[in-house]
Every structure is written in C-alpha cells, then in structure tokens.
Design a protein around this motif. Structure first.
Motif, mmCIF file in Angstrom:
data_model
loop_
_atom_site.group_PDB
_atom_site.id
_atom_site.type_symbol
_atom_site.label_atom_id
_atom_site.label_comp_id
_atom_site.label_asym_id
_atom_site.label_seq_id
_atom_site.Cartn_x
_atom_site.Cartn_y
_atom_site.Cartn_z
ATOM 1 N N HIS A 140 0.840 -1.193 0.000
ATOM 2 C CA HIS A 140 0.000 0.000 0.000
ATOM 3 C C HIS A 140 0.879 1.248 0.000
ATOM 4 C CE1 HIS A 140 -3.588 2.368 0.646
ATOM 5 N NE2 HIS A 140 -2.974 3.035 1.617
ATOM 6 N N GLU A 141 0.541 2.191 -0.886
ATOM 7 C CA GLU A 141 1.280 3.442 -0.972
ATOM 8 C C GLU A 141 0.495 4.552 -0.262
ATOM 9 O OE1 GLU A 141 2.780 4.483 -4.822
ATOM 10 O OE2 GLU A 141 2.758 2.387 -5.483
ATOM 11 N N LEU A 142 1.132 5.199 0.699
ATOM 12 C CA LEU A 142 0.519 6.294 1.437
ATOM 13 C C LEU A 142 0.790 7.616 0.720
ATOM 14 C CD1 LEU A 142 1.608 5.213 5.031
ATOM 15 C CD2 LEU A 142 -0.708 5.081 4.077
ATOM 16 N N PRO A 143 -0.029 8.652 0.975
ATOM 17 C CA PRO A 143 0.248 9.977 0.379
ATOM 18 C C PRO A 143 1.637 10.477 0.775
ATOM 19 C CG PRO A 143 -1.970 9.905 1.312
ATOM 20 C CD PRO A 143 -1.296 8.635 1.719
ATOM 21 N N LEU A 144 2.207 11.309 -0.069
ATOM 22 C CA LEU A 144 3.577 11.781 0.150
ATOM 23 C C LEU A 144 3.709 12.660 1.396
ATOM 24 C CD1 LEU A 144 4.681 12.577 -3.524
ATOM 25 C CD2 LEU A 144 5.262 10.579 -2.121
ATOM 26 N N ASP A 145 2.571 13.194 1.903
ATOM 27 C CA ASP A 145 2.652 14.014 3.114
ATOM 28 C C ASP A 145 2.447 13.203 4.397
ATOM 29 O OD1 ASP A 145 -0.001 13.405 2.857
ATOM 30 O OD2 ASP A 145 -0.743 15.474 3.032
ATOM 31 N N ALA A 146 2.405 11.889 4.276
ATOM 32 C CA ALA A 146 2.241 11.051 5.465
ATOM 33 C C ALA A 146 3.441 11.227 6.387
ATOM 34 C CB ALA A 146 2.100 9.585 5.054
ATOM 35 N N PRO A 147 3.209 11.440 7.709
ATOM 36 C CA PRO A 147 4.308 11.718 8.641
ATOM 37 C C PRO A 147 5.099 10.457 8.993
ATOM 38 C CG PRO A 147 2.215 11.696 9.813
ATOM 39 C CD PRO A 147 1.890 11.527 8.377
ATOM 40 N N VAL A 148 6.376 10.433 8.628
ATOM 41 C CA VAL A 148 7.243 9.276 8.887
ATOM 42 C C VAL A 148 7.360 9.035 10.386
ATOM 43 C CG1 VAL A 148 9.604 8.396 8.680
ATOM 44 C CG2 VAL A 148 8.541 9.584 6.744
ATOM 45 N N GLY A 149 7.285 7.754 10.779
ATOM 46 C CA GLY A 149 7.432 7.378 12.176
ATOM 47 C C GLY A 149 6.124 7.331 12.951
ATOM 48 N N GLU A 150 5.030 7.855 12.368
ATOM 49 C CA GLU A 150 3.728 7.861 13.051
ATOM 50 C C GLU A 150 2.987 6.539 12.800
ATOM 51 O OE1 GLU A 150 2.656 10.281 15.112
ATOM 52 O OE2 GLU A 150 4.635 11.190 14.806
ATOM 53 N N ASP A 151 1.874 6.375 13.525
ATOM 54 C CA ASP A 151 1.044 5.162 13.390
ATOM 55 C C ASP A 151 0.243 5.257 12.084
ATOM 56 O OD1 ASP A 151 -0.832 3.125 13.537
ATOM 57 O OD2 ASP A 151 -1.291 3.424 15.650
ATOM 58 N N PRO A 152 0.454 4.329 11.140
ATOM 59 C CA PRO A 152 -0.257 4.428 9.856
ATOM 60 C C PRO A 152 -1.759 4.170 9.986
ATOM 61 C CG PRO A 152 0.975 2.369 9.986
ATOM 62 C CD PRO A 152 1.370 3.180 11.182
ATOM 63 N N ILE A 153 -2.174 3.376 10.973
ATOM 64 C CA ILE A 153 -3.601 3.076 11.139
ATOM 65 C C ILE A 153 -4.344 4.343 11.564
ATOM 66 C CG2 ILE A 153 -5.284 1.606 12.305
ATOM 67 C CD1 ILE A 153 -3.315 0.166 10.422
ATOM 68 N N LYS A 154 -3.769 5.091 12.485
ATOM 69 C CA LYS A 154 -4.385 6.358 12.898
ATOM 70 C C LYS A 154 -4.358 7.360 11.754
ATOM 71 C CE LYS A 154 -3.714 6.272 17.910
ATOM 72 N NZ LYS A 154 -3.070 6.955 19.063
ATOM 73 N N TYR A 155 -3.247 7.410 11.009
ATOM 74 C CA TYR A 155 -3.126 8.349 9.900
ATOM 75 C C TYR A 155 -4.208 8.087 8.855
ATOM 76 C CZ TYR A 155 -1.413 10.496 5.632
ATOM 77 O OH TYR A 155 -1.322 11.217 4.476
ATOM 78 N N MET A 156 -4.519 6.806 8.573
ATOM 79 C CA MET A 156 -5.533 6.466 7.564
ATOM 80 C C MET A 156 -6.947 6.478 8.144
ATOM 81 S SD MET A 156 -3.743 3.383 5.356
ATOM 82 C CE MET A 156 -3.418 2.340 6.782
ATOM 83 N N ASN A 157 -7.057 6.863 9.437
ATOM 84 C CA ASN A 157 -8.360 6.878 10.130
ATOM 85 C C ASN A 157 -9.026 5.507 10.132
ATOM 86 O OD1 ASN A 157 -8.672 9.613 11.054
ATOM 87 N ND2 ASN A 157 -8.887 10.218 8.897
ATOM 88 N N LEU A 158 -8.219 4.471 10.167
ATOM 89 C CA LEU A 158 -8.738 3.103 10.277
ATOM 90 C C LEU A 158 -8.586 2.566 11.696
ATOM 91 C CD1 LEU A 158 -7.413 1.548 6.924
ATOM 92 C CD2 LEU A 158 -9.774 2.165 7.488
ATOM 93 N N ASP A 159 -8.304 3.472 12.639
ATOM 94 C CA ASP A 159 -8.163 3.074 14.046
ATOM 95 C C ASP A 159 -9.545 3.024 14.704
ATOM 96 O OD1 ASP A 159 -8.314 5.845 13.673
ATOM 97 O OD2 ASP A 159 -7.421 6.265 15.630
ATOM 98 N N ASP A 160 -10.414 2.292 14.077
ATOM 99 C CA ASP A 160 -11.800 2.174 14.538
ATOM 100 C C ASP A 160 -11.983 0.867 15.303
ATOM 101 O OD1 ASP A 160 -14.458 2.730 14.933
ATOM 102 O OD2 ASP A 160 -14.970 2.914 12.806
ATOM 103 N N GLU A 161 -13.042 0.810 16.106
ATOM 104 C CA GLU A 161 -13.399 -0.416 16.814
ATOM 105 C C GLU A 161 -14.819 -0.797 16.429
ATOM 106 O OE1 GLU A 161 -11.435 -0.457 21.053
ATOM 107 O OE2 GLU A 161 -12.019 1.600 20.534
ATOM 108 N N VAL A 162 -15.065 -2.101 16.336
ATOM 109 C CA VAL A 162 -16.322 -2.590 15.770
ATOM 110 C C VAL A 162 -16.954 -3.594 16.723
ATOM 111 C CG1 VAL A 162 -17.342 -3.873 13.844
ATOM 112 C CG2 VAL A 162 -15.507 -2.251 13.410
ATOM 113 N N ILE A 163 -18.289 -3.520 16.829
ATOM 114 C CA ILE A 163 -19.070 -4.545 17.535
ATOM 115 C C ILE A 163 -20.047 -5.139 16.521
ATOM 116 C CG2 ILE A 163 -20.530 -5.086 19.509
ATOM 117 C CD1 ILE A 163 -19.695 -2.384 20.725
ATOM 118 N N ASP A 164 -20.017 -6.445 16.369
ATOM 119 C CA ASP A 164 -20.911 -7.126 15.423
ATOM 120 C C ASP A 164 -22.080 -7.704 16.213
ATOM 121 O OD1 ASP A 164 -22.103 -8.340 13.323
ATOM 122 O OD2 ASP A 164 -20.413 -9.606 12.754
#
Length: 790
Positions: A140-164
């Motif tokens: 997966h290629e991230l945007p060029l402004d993605a901050p190096v060293g940070e959490d990629p899940i939080k950066y992509m806003n996929l740091d979600d929690e789910v209840i089924d």
C-alpha cells in the motif's frame, strides 16, 4: 449489524474511558447480543516509513533491498512487491509486529538482512473486497505528506473499533447508526445529536421532467427527488472508512452516499440515472414471467408477487432488492433521481429469498419508519450537494397512504411494578422513558407515553414494561418474598412412567425433529387427515409437520446402521400434528423401533422378531393398567407394514396403535415398529391398580396343545381357556406354534402353559384335573380343536 465506534460517536458522546468491550456488554444487558467486538485492524508495532533507496537483490530477479526511514532510524528491509520504489511512503511492520499472518521477525533472505516487512492493506487483515487493485498486487502506498514514524492506522483513520451485533428480528430500528445511538443514549443517559439536513435548491422543478404513478397497495410510501450536475469521484475518507467498518465496500461518492445514508438512518435509497430513466417512474406488481435484467447483469424471471419500479413501459428495478441495469448510475452519469420508499415487508422477503438477500432488503423486511424515509431523502440531498457538487432540484414526487404519527400508550405505574415484580417510584419510571427519548404525560396514577415512530416494535403496554425493565436493569430489581397460597397440582406422570419402563427393558430414548419430508407424512398410517406444511421451509427435508413418529425413528436407524451399529432399540415420546375440519390438532404418541439383537439377560441375546416387539407393547400396556383389556387384530394395517406380521392394537374396541414388521419392499433388514396414540390411550379410564401378596403356597403347571384351524388366533383360545379354568387358573402362556409334518396344511398346533394356584392352600392334582378337563372340553367344542397327544 456492525457498529462502528467512530460512526456512532458522530451522533452521541460516549464516555472516552469506556472500552468497546464494556459498551458491548452493556448492550447485551439490555437485550442486544453480539458475536464479536474488537479493533477494525488489530495489528501492532506498525509505523509509516519512507523508502530512501531501492535496489535489486543481488541473488534474486524479483526481490528488492530497500533502505527505509522509519523516523528514529533507517532500516534495511527485503521486499518482493512489484510497486516498491524509491521515494514512496509505506506501511512498515517492525520486528515483533503481530499481523493476521503471524509475528514479524528479523531474518536473513538470501544473504541480506531484513528488519521488518512493507505491507499491503490485505496483510493488515482488511477484507480483500475493500482493496484496490494496487493493494492486491503489491504494497500500500501512502500519500507523500504522510508523517514518517507515526502510526499508519491512525493516519488512515482506520483506528476504529467494531461490535458485530446479532439482533432480534423485532429490532429493525437498530439496523441504523441513529437507532444504535438512541439505544446507547438510554444506557449512558446521553442525548442524540441532530444530523445536518440542510441544502440549497436550484431553479428547475422535478415535476416538469418526471411523473409518478403507484398502482399497488404494496407501496404505502414513495418519494422521488432530483440531484443534477453531479460529479462522480472518490468519496471522502470519513465516508469510506465508516463504510469499511460497517462491512460495505466503497465504490464512488454517489453510490457511497446512498449506502452511508442507509447505514445512518436505516432507510435504503436507490439512485437512477435521470437521463436514462425517461419521463415516468412508478411502482406496480410484476407480471408472471416478466423479465428484468438486474445490476449484476442477470436476467430475472419475475412473478406477480414481486414489486417492480417501472418507467411507464418496462420494469427498471426490483423494489427493495436490486436495481435494474438499464438505469444504473455510471461514471458518466450527470443527473440522478433519488428514490426513498417503503414496500410490503412480506413481499420483499419472498422476493429477496428468491433473488438476493442484501443490506437493503434486510431493512425492508423488518419494517421502516416513515419519518426516517423523509429524513434519509433530505440527508442524501445534503451529502450529494456537499460531496458530489450536485444542484438540488426543487419539488418532490410523493405517494403516501400511510399514517405518520407517534403511538400513544396509556399505562399505570402499578401495572409496571406488578409485572416486573419491582417497587419503582414514579420518578424512576418517568426518567427511564426520558432516557429512551419517549415523551410522557403524567396523570397521577397513570402515564401516557408517546412512542416515536422509529420504535415499530412497541405497540402494547407489555412492550413499555419491557423497556422499563431492560433499561432500568433486571439485575437492579430487588428480589422479594412472595407469600401466596399454594395448592398441590396434578402432573400427568404417564410419560415418565413409560420412559422408566422402557429404559429398564433396554431401549434407548431419542428426540427427533418434528419436521420431515412432505412425501413421508401419510406413511405408516391409514388415518384420514390434512397435513400441515410450513409456509417457508428452509429445506424440503424439513418442510412438513409429522403425523407419525416412525419416519423420524427410521432416520435415526439409518444414521446408526450407516456407522456400523446394527442392534437398534429405540423409542420416542413426541407429538404428531394434523389438521381436521380446519382445526389444527396434535396427539402425543409413543413410537418404538427394534432391529438386530435384543439383549435378554447376561450371556443371552435374541434376534428381534414380531413377538419381542409384541411383548414390549404388552409390558407397557400392562404397566399402565390395561391388562386383560387390550388385544391385537390383523386388520387396518398400513401398506408399509408386512401383511403377515402386523396388526392393530385395540383397547375396549378402540384402535390405539399399530405393530408390525416393515415391508421387505422398503427395507431388506428385519425392522419392527409399533406406535401407540397416547392421547387416545389416556382417554380410556383405568381403575385403580390393585396389588396382592405373592402366594405362600406352590401352584401346579400344566401344558397342553391343540390342533386348530389356521385362522383361529391364540387370543380367541386364551379367552375360552380363561373362562373354563375358573378362579384357580392364574396365568396362561403360549409357548409354541407349530406348522409342518403331521399337521394338515390349513391347520396349526398351538401349545399353552396353564398355571393353577390357591393363595390359601396347596392345590392337589385331584382338584385341578376336573378344571383341566373342562378346559380341554370347551376348547374342543368351541373351536373344533383336537387335543394333541404328542
């Protein structure tokens, strides 16, 4: 229903310190069970990296040696992805990272050190239906402004929690994020935020371009509006991420807005290409064998129970299930017509089961709130204007035959407490309704509750009582001593007694399904009745309620014999179901099946035959108090039984069951069955059972045999012997049947054992001989029998 924590947080401020697990558990306490809770992506030790250098591996034609900046340091990682190259931002899993495929470790690959892995979204556990082609084929290629060293899940806003959640069928309101927000608002006492329904209308009016006609009662509400000049492009990240967390694949901004609003409000929408639609839109029932090509490219053959959307000349969509291919919104679509409607839930379920079950049909099947239909329409216009550059057309085409208002239910506080067994004060009950966002009018001893139309499951007082109980908390209701007069009840112990006896006789009890194949209902009986078929069976194997239990026992027999168990001794006490004179009825029945060897005692097995089965049936009837009143007749035998080894069981001239061997045309094995209608049996009264002391004095046993006509039954002869034998004759047994050499072809020899006994003294031979001779004389006279001397 998958609940995204980030999605629901848009509408209610949940406590930040409350874990998703705690939220799921509290939802369970109010009746909403869940299958799973956890992070959308649960990987650990991930960082955003930048590929500073990318060279081919010296010993491989496809591997690359990459120098990757991860913020604090630069590490070397070997990568085989075809799209890896210098200058891109990537997702790096460092040594120790836990991924769905395992734990990442430092390694040496063909002589080169590798300190981690460059990842695709698929390797992070995201379902492949959410992946783009480049994610499937490479990293997966991230945007060029993605901050190096940070959490990629939080950066992509996929740091979600789910209840089924596994919701009950009556809670259709919880198939929406707003519905979940109201439920959580009641639990945490939080107010649900309003959603933005604002938009600006243009000059053009929809009534100038489109006409609406509804020709069926199966559509009580239909709304249509226009949004012109849309730009189809990729959706904003927050829409895409909320769709992914909810299990729906993002496609483009227009389609995604439709799905987003459905998840948000619970109301499915459908978008049509306005330029391909024409000047008319309407709803009608399909014609038998009418054809429609749906969005998946398949030609569907419809029936007159299917609801269709048409354009005045042909069907363009299958209402509530799937749109038609002819009006599909495509990449070049500029103008769209938005449909928001309510259809008959029963018809939608029938159609969806036949065609396709979907997120939309699931909501239509459970019923929709008309207020949410209007809300969903306005919400979609707001989002289309904001994220698809749409110009909203004036006016709305509307068909409405449904009343839109909140329900009012009057109930007393005393009744709430009586049913719940609680002692809640008025303020607590009113506060519970407030938390549910139900308006109330307090009238001293009663309260009038205004139930929002979104809660279509609440219709009667008991529904309100349930709401109070579950939101207040059943565990919070204090137990109390109940002092009421108790009188001894009557329990029918017959079935329990039968079970105990049959266990003692070596039989095994089985419990089987009440549903069987339709073709087996009229087997093993000559009774006249109407079968009861399930309206919507899951399979044809379980489509009809059984009348006889024998087909169910035979399925158990086949299961056992297919696994090498040939000695079968089964019984079941269950229900048989039928219909007579438009009345639905059921009978309790005892069914027995025997095959193979029957264990008699230690070291002794007997091959099962008719007389083993007959003996077990006799033991049951004797045990229940019918001794001397039952008999077997060779008549009214079902065709599935052997005509020469079967009969009907009677008590006092009333048929109560059947007994016999299965016909060889059905089974090659010797299988013996019997079935007694316990409901009929219990209608036949028995006198109180009497017990007598075992005689202290010995009795006299005498044997005799008669040559009789072949059509004379042992039962007839026993009756004659019993009458002639007098009070000292206490037992008669048949111990031999002989046909063959020395006996004429139409004759048979039956041997009987007679036992004489006097409880007050020892009998002598002189006292017994006259009785014995009288027995011989009566049998010879009445049955034209000949005493057999040898």
């Amino acid at each position: 229903m998958k609940l995204s924590r980030k999605f629901v947080n848009d509408y209610i401020d949940l406590p930040k310190d409350e874990s998703t697990y705690d939220i799921a558990e509290k939802m369970t306490l109010v009746g909403n069970e869940y299958d799973f809770e956890g992070k959308l992506i649960s990987c650990t030790n991930l960082v955003i990296g930048e590929v500073l250098e990318c060279k081919m591996h010296p010993d491989s034609d496809h591997l690359h040696v990459c120098k990757v900046n991860i913020g604090k340091e630069t590490v070397q990682i070997i990568c085989g992805a075809p799209n890896v190259r210098e200058g891109i931002k990537v997702i790096v899993s460092l040594p120790g990272a836990v991924l769905p495929g395992g734990t990442i470790k430092r390694s040496v690959i063909r002589g080169e050190e590798s300190n981690g892995m460059l990842c695709s979204l698929g390797e992070l556990g995201l379902d492949h239906k959410f992946l783009k082609l480049e994610d499937t084929n490479g990293i997966h290629e991230l945007p060029l402004d993605a901050p190096v060293g940070e959490d990629p899940i939080k950066y992509m806003n996929l740091d979600d929690e789910v209840i089924d959640f596994e919701l009950t069928s009556n809670r259709g309101d919880l198939l929406s994020i707003l519905g979940m927000a109201y439920e959580l608002g009641a639990i945490y006492d939080k107010k649900v935020k309003d959603i933005d329904l604002s938009y600006t209308e243009g000059n053009e009016n929809i009534e100038d371009r489109l006409k609406l006609h509804v020709d069926t009662k199966a559509c009580p509400l239909f709304l249509a509006r226009g949004a012109y000049g849309v730009t189809i492009k990729e959706s904003p990240d927050f829409i895409k991420n909320r769709l992914i967390a909810s299990g729906i694949r993002p496609i483009n901004n227009v389609v995604d807005i439709s799905n987003y609003v459905m998840l948000e409000t619970g109301q499915p929408l459908h978008y049509y290409d306005a330029d391909r639609l024409g000047k008319n839109i309407g709803v009608r029932m399909a014609k038998n064998n009418e054809e429609l090509t749906t969005l998946d490219g398949q030609v569907r053959k419809l029936s007159n129970t299917d609801i269709v959307i048409d354009n005045g000349s042909e069907a363009i969509g299958l209402a509530g299930v799937m749109g038609g291919l002819s009006t599909e919104v495509e990449e070049d679509t500029k103008n769209i017509i938005i449909e928001a409607a309510i259809f008959d839930p029963i018809l939608i379920r029938k159609t969806s089961k036949k065609i396709l079950r979907s997120e939309a049909s699931n909501r239509f099947e459970k019923g929709l709130d008309p207020k949410r239909t209007y809300m969903a329409m306005e919400r979609s216009l707001h989002l289309l204007e904001k994220y698809a550059d749409a110009t909203i057309v004036k006016g709305m085409l509307e068909h409405k035959s449904v009343e839109i208002k909140d329900k009012e239910i009057e109930i007393s506080y005393a009744k709430i407490n009586k049913v719940l067994g609680s002692n809640l004060d008025k303020e607590t009950i009113l506060d519970t309704f407030r938390r549910l966002s139900f308006n109330t009018l307090d009238k001293k001893d009663i309260v009038i509750v205004s139930v929002p139309s979104r809660r279509i499951d609440i219709n009667i007082q008991e529904d309100l009582i349930e709401e109070v109980g579950r939101i207040y908390g059943i565990d919070n209701i204090k137990g109390r001593d109940i002092n009421i007069p108790v009188k001894r009840g009557h329990v029918d112990k017959t079935n329990r007694s039968i079970r105990t006896l049959l266990y003692a006789l070596g039989l095994n009890e089985t419990l089987t399904y009440s549903l069987i194949k339709d073709s087996e209902v009229y087997k093993y009986t000559n009774d006249e009745f109407e079968k009861i078929r399930v309206l919507d069976p899951m399979t044809e194997e379980r489509s009809t309620l059984r009348y006889s239990l024998i087909p169910s026992l035979l399925s158990v027999y086949e299961y056992n014999t297919n696994r090498g168990n040939s000695d079968i001794k089964l019984f079941e006490i269950g229900k048989g179901y039928y219909k007579k004179n438009n009345e639905y009825l059921e009978d309790s029945k005892l069914s027995i099946l025997l095959s193979g060897n029957y264990y008699e005692c230690l070291g002794s097995n007997k091959r099962v035959n008719f007389y083993v089965m007959k003996g077990i049936v006799e033991r049951v009837l004797d045990y229940l108090g019918y001794k001397g009143r039952y008999y077997f007749k060779k008549e009214d035998i079902p065709k599935e039984l052997h005509p020469e080894q079967a009969g009907s069981i009677y008590i006092d001239n009333k048929k109560i069951g059947i007994i016999g061997k299965l016909h060889p045309n059905l089974y090659h094995d010797d299988i013996f069955v019997s079935e007694i209608n316990l409901s009929l049996l219990k209608e036949i009264r028995t006198s109180k059972m009497k017990y007598k002391e075992i005689s202290k004095y010995p009795g006299i046993s005498k044997d005799l045999a008669f040559i009789l006509d072949d059509d004379i039954t042992s039962e007839e002869v026993i009756k004659t012997i019993k009458k002639a034998g007098g009070r000292f004759l206490t037992d008669i047994k048949v111990f031999d049947l002989y046909k063959g050499k020395g006996v004429a072809e139409d004759k048979k020899s039956l041997a009987f054992n007679l036992y004489f006994e006097d409880p007050t003294k020892t009998l002598t031979l002189d006292e017994i001989t006259p009785l014995f001779n009288k027995v011989i004389e009566e049998v010879e006279k009445k049955h034209k029998a000949i005493l057999r001397n040898s």
